[in-house]
Design a protein around this motif. Structure first.
Motif, PDB file in Angstrom:
ATOM      1  N   VAL A  28      18.089  26.323   7.749  1.00  0.00           N
ATOM      2  CA  VAL A  28      17.243  25.279   7.907  1.00  0.00           C
ATOM      3  C   VAL A  28      15.980  25.456   7.346  1.00  0.00           C
ATOM      4  O   VAL A  28      15.391  24.180   6.809  1.00  0.00           O
ATOM      5  CB  VAL A  28      17.587  25.181   9.351  1.00  0.00           C
ATOM      6  N   LEU A  29      15.273  26.718   7.482  1.00  0.00           N
ATOM      7  CA  LEU A  29      13.865  26.591   7.138  1.00  0.00           C
ATOM      8  C   LEU A  29      13.723  27.305   5.869  1.00  0.00           C
ATOM      9  O   LEU A  29      12.575  26.822   5.184  1.00  0.00           O
ATOM     10  CB  LEU A  29      13.248  27.916   8.304  1.00  0.00           C
ATOM     11  N   ASP A  30      14.896  27.848   5.303  1.00  0.00           N
ATOM     12  CA  ASP A  30      14.581  28.295   4.014  1.00  0.00           C
ATOM     13  C   ASP A  30      15.876  27.920   3.110  1.00  0.00           C
ATOM     14  O   ASP A  30      17.019  28.539   3.365  1.00  0.00           O
ATOM     15  CB  ASP A  30      14.225  29.964   3.773  1.00  0.00           C
ATOM     16  N   PRO A  76      25.668  24.962   7.722  1.00  0.00           N
ATOM     17  CA  PRO A  76      25.681  24.372   9.107  1.00  0.00           C
ATOM     18  C   PRO A  76      26.989  24.849   9.723  1.00  0.00           C
ATOM     19  O   PRO A  76      26.812  25.010  11.110  1.00  0.00           O
ATOM     20  CB  PRO A  76      26.006  23.071   8.497  1.00  0.00           C
ATOM     21  N   LEU A  77      27.845  25.173   9.286  1.00  0.00           N
ATOM     22  CA  LEU A  77      29.322  26.074  10.069  1.00  0.00           C
ATOM     23  C   LEU A  77      28.718  27.316  10.762  1.00  0.00           C
ATOM     24  O   LEU A  77      28.999  27.615  11.688  1.00  0.00           O
ATOM     25  CB  LEU A  77      30.381  26.017   9.175  1.00  0.00           C
ATOM     26  N   SER A  78      27.887  28.114   9.993  1.00  0.00           N
ATOM     27  CA  SER A  78      27.486  29.150  10.669  1.00  0.00           C
ATOM     28  C   SER A  78      26.367  28.875  11.946  1.00  0.00           C
ATOM     29  O   SER A  78      26.600  29.456  12.920  1.00  0.00           O
ATOM     30  CB  SER A  78      26.645  30.071   9.602  1.00  0.00           C
ATOM     31  N   LEU A  79      25.663  27.811  11.583  1.00  0.00           N
ATOM     32  CA  LEU A  79      24.782  27.701  12.984  1.00  0.00           C
ATOM     33  C   LEU A  79      25.841  27.111  14.014  1.00  0.00           C
ATOM     34  O   LEU A  79      25.564  27.343  15.203  1.00  0.00           O
ATOM     35  CB  LEU A  79      23.743  26.447  12.249  1.00  0.00           C
ATOM     36  N   TRP A  93      23.275  22.603  28.224  1.00  0.00           N
ATOM     37  CA  TRP A  93      24.357  22.086  27.738  1.00  0.00           C
ATOM     38  C   TRP A  93      23.940  21.008  26.516  1.00  0.00           C
ATOM     39  O   TRP A  93      24.619  20.655  25.503  1.00  0.00           O
ATOM     40  CB  TRP A  93      25.270  21.664  28.651  1.00  0.00           C
ATOM     41  N   ALA A  94      22.941  20.252  27.158  1.00  0.00           N
ATOM     42  CA  ALA A  94      22.475  19.134  26.153  1.00  0.00           C
ATOM     43  C   ALA A  94      21.946  19.629  24.858  1.00  0.00           C
ATOM     44  O   ALA A  94      22.120  19.298  23.691  1.00  0.00           O
ATOM     45  CB  ALA A  94      21.509  18.318  26.561  1.00  0.00           C
ATOM     46  N   VAL A  95      21.241  20.858  24.817  1.00  0.00           N
ATOM     47  CA  VAL A  95      20.649  21.492  23.624  1.00  0.00           C
ATOM     48  C   VAL A  95      21.637  22.235  22.712  1.00  0.00           C
ATOM     49  O   VAL A  95      21.813  21.749  21.722  1.00  0.00           O
ATOM     50  CB  VAL A  95      19.626  22.450  24.012  1.00  0.00           C
ATOM     51  N   SER A  96      22.748  22.719  23.441  1.00  0.00           N
ATOM     52  CA  SER A  96      23.938  23.124  22.756  1.00  0.00           C
ATOM     53  C   SER A  96      24.772  22.317  21.827  1.00  0.00           C
ATOM     54  O   SER A  96      25.002  22.104  20.883  1.00  0.00           O
ATOM     55  CB  SER A  96      24.656  23.885  23.624  1.00  0.00           C
ATOM     56  N   PHE A  97      24.856  20.963  22.738  1.00  0.00           N
ATOM     57  CA  PHE A  97      25.396  19.949  22.070  1.00  0.00           C
ATOM     58  C   PHE A  97      24.813  19.261  20.802  1.00  0.00           C
ATOM     59  O   PHE A  97      25.212  18.854  19.922  1.00  0.00           O
ATOM     60  CB  PHE A  97      25.812  18.739  23.110  1.00  0.00           C
ATOM     61  N   VAL A  98      23.663  19.297  20.936  1.00  0.00           N
ATOM     62  CA  VAL A  98      22.704  18.668  19.759  1.00  0.00           C
ATOM     63  C   VAL A  98      22.617  19.735  18.900  1.00  0.00           C
ATOM     64  O   VAL A  98      22.806  19.164  17.465  1.00  0.00           O
ATOM     65  CB  VAL A  98      21.082  18.680  20.476  1.00  0.00           C
ATOM     66  N   GLY A 114      26.127  19.334  17.364  1.00  0.00           N
ATOM     67  CA  GLY A 114      26.858  18.072  16.661  1.00  0.00           C
ATOM     68  C   GLY A 114      25.923  17.894  15.260  1.00  0.00           C
ATOM     69  O   GLY A 114      26.357  17.301  14.607  1.00  0.00           O
ATOM     70  N   LEU A 115      24.472  18.247  15.175  1.00  0.00           N
ATOM     71  CA  LEU A 115      23.734  18.050  14.173  1.00  0.00           C
ATOM     72  C   LEU A 115      24.306  19.162  12.803  1.00  0.00           C
ATOM     73  O   LEU A 115      24.518  18.619  11.972  1.00  0.00           O
ATOM     74  CB  LEU A 115      22.310  18.608  14.274  1.00  0.00           C
ATOM     75  N   SER A 116      24.723  20.242  13.622  1.00  0.00           N
ATOM     76  CA  SER A 116      25.450  21.244  12.452  1.00  0.00           C
ATOM     77  C   SER A 116      26.808  20.576  11.695  1.00  0.00           C
ATOM     78  O   SER A 116      26.923  20.572  10.639  1.00  0.00           O
ATOM     79  CB  SER A 116      25.755  22.522  13.160  1.00  0.00           C
TER      80      SER A 116
END
Length: 351
Positions: free
Chosen positions: A139-141, A154-157, A226-231, A234-236
């Motif tokens: 994401v950063l590089d 994204p799948l790795s994340l 759980w919310a942070v993990s879901f975000v 989901g974004l990934s």
């Protein structure tokens, strides 16, 4: 007289008490469902993926997809093409994960819990950390090698976050191990079992305000986790599906180009000259001066008719020399379609 448990009796819990007793993941699901309508959320995702695929499909030919006036229904239909494979893969991976979890639980009930945990938890935690680190770094590089492979970053994340969350939940959900004696041997059979302490007085069992605040804080920390993990997951997954939709759009465009030479020919007739000067397209003026459409253009293939636009490509189109035609759909033009096998029967002088 008996008291109903729903009225707050010692034998039951009130509705508020049952709500407070929900696990953090269920509480987060209830909050998410209350804030976001599932139907609107899914429709928005389908629209986004269809728009993404259409954009890259027409961008391959140098056409801005926003000029075509595609509607919501068009994008929803297009999204099925780009989401079929990701949804099948995600469903298969989820099913395999559920089966693997059931097998792990069955393994843990056979008495091999300490041995399994000593091996499985470090392996899952290490793999999740490395995968999540690679995804965050991508994401950063964008120069990281993961970005050069389709949907790999994204799948790795996503997989890394899932493995880390599962590892933590596995450690928390399992009961603690039995404490062994200092000598490592089982207790003597003749030894008396330890006496349990006297139960505390009922007046001293009331929860303290500090403990209550700590329990509420711990509960909401779990919901936030759980919310942070879901975000993140989901974004990934949206990122991965977007990359796949773009690849599908470009792939469909390349497949169309490979079949142009043998596709059905589109003959464009017009009331007046359109001034089309494109390699591979022939302008023919009919001998009959009274013809309603005296100008005819051959060597074209219709890509799509959307709203009030025709998108046509020359049959000899290439990315280096090709030009895409966007013709307004009016009564001044007419389209005729000639199969590939019948192209030699065209009479270029009779209209």
């Amino acid at each position: 007289m008996t008291v109903s448990p729903d009225n707050g009796s010692p034998g039951g819990e009130t509705g508020a008490g049952r709500a407070e007793a929900l696990p953090p993941i269920r509480r987060f699901g209830a909050l998410f469902g209350a804030v976001v309508a599932p139907t609107s959320f899914v429709t928005g995702l389908l629209y986004y993926f269809g728009l993404n695929q259409a954009y890259w499909f027409y961008a391959y030919f140098g056409v801005d997809a926003t000029l075509l006036g595609l509607g919501t229904t068009d994008y929803l239909v297009i999204s099925v093409d780009s989401l079929f494979v990701p949804m099948v893969v995600a469903a298969g991976a989820g099913l395999a994960a559920f089966w693997g979890h059931d097998l792990l639980r069955a393994r843990l009930t056979t008495g091999a819990r300490p041995r399994v945990l000593r091996i499985l938890v470090p392996v899952l935690g290490s793999a999740g950390f490395l995968l999540a680190l690679g995804g965050f770094w991508s994401v950063l590089d964008d120069r990281l090698f993961l970005r050069s492979h389709l949907a790999m970053a994204p799948l790795s994340l996503a997989i890394g976050v899932i493995l880390l969350a599962y590892t933590l939940q596995l450690r928390r959900s399992l009961p603690p191990e039995r404490i062994a004696t200092p000598s490592g041997s089982a207790p003597d059979e003749g030894a008396e079992p330890p006496t349990s302490p006297e139960p505390p007085d009922a007046s001293s069992t009331s929860p303290r305000p500090r403990q209550t605040r700590q329990a509420v804080r711990s509960e909401w920390v779990g919901v936030a986790e759980w919310a942070v993990s879901f975000v993140l997951v989901g974004l990934s997954l949206i990122w991965a599906a977007s990359d796949y939709a773009a690849a599908v759009g470009r792939g469909r465009a390349q497949g169309l180009v490979s079949q142009l030479s043998t596709s059905t020919t589109t003959v464009l007739r017009s009331e007046r000259s359109l001034g089309v000067d494109v390699p591979g397209v022939r302008e023919v003026l009919c001998d009959n001066a009274k013809s309603a459409y005296p100008y005819r253009y051959e060597g074209l293939v219709l890509v799509i008719q959307s709203a009030d636009q025709y998108v046509l490509l020359p049959q000899s189109w290439t990315r280096d020399t090709g030009v895409a035609l966007v013709i307004p759909r009016t009564d001044a033009v007419r389209l005729e379609f000639v199969p590939y096998a019948a192209r030699g029967t065209l009479n270029r002088s009779v209209c």
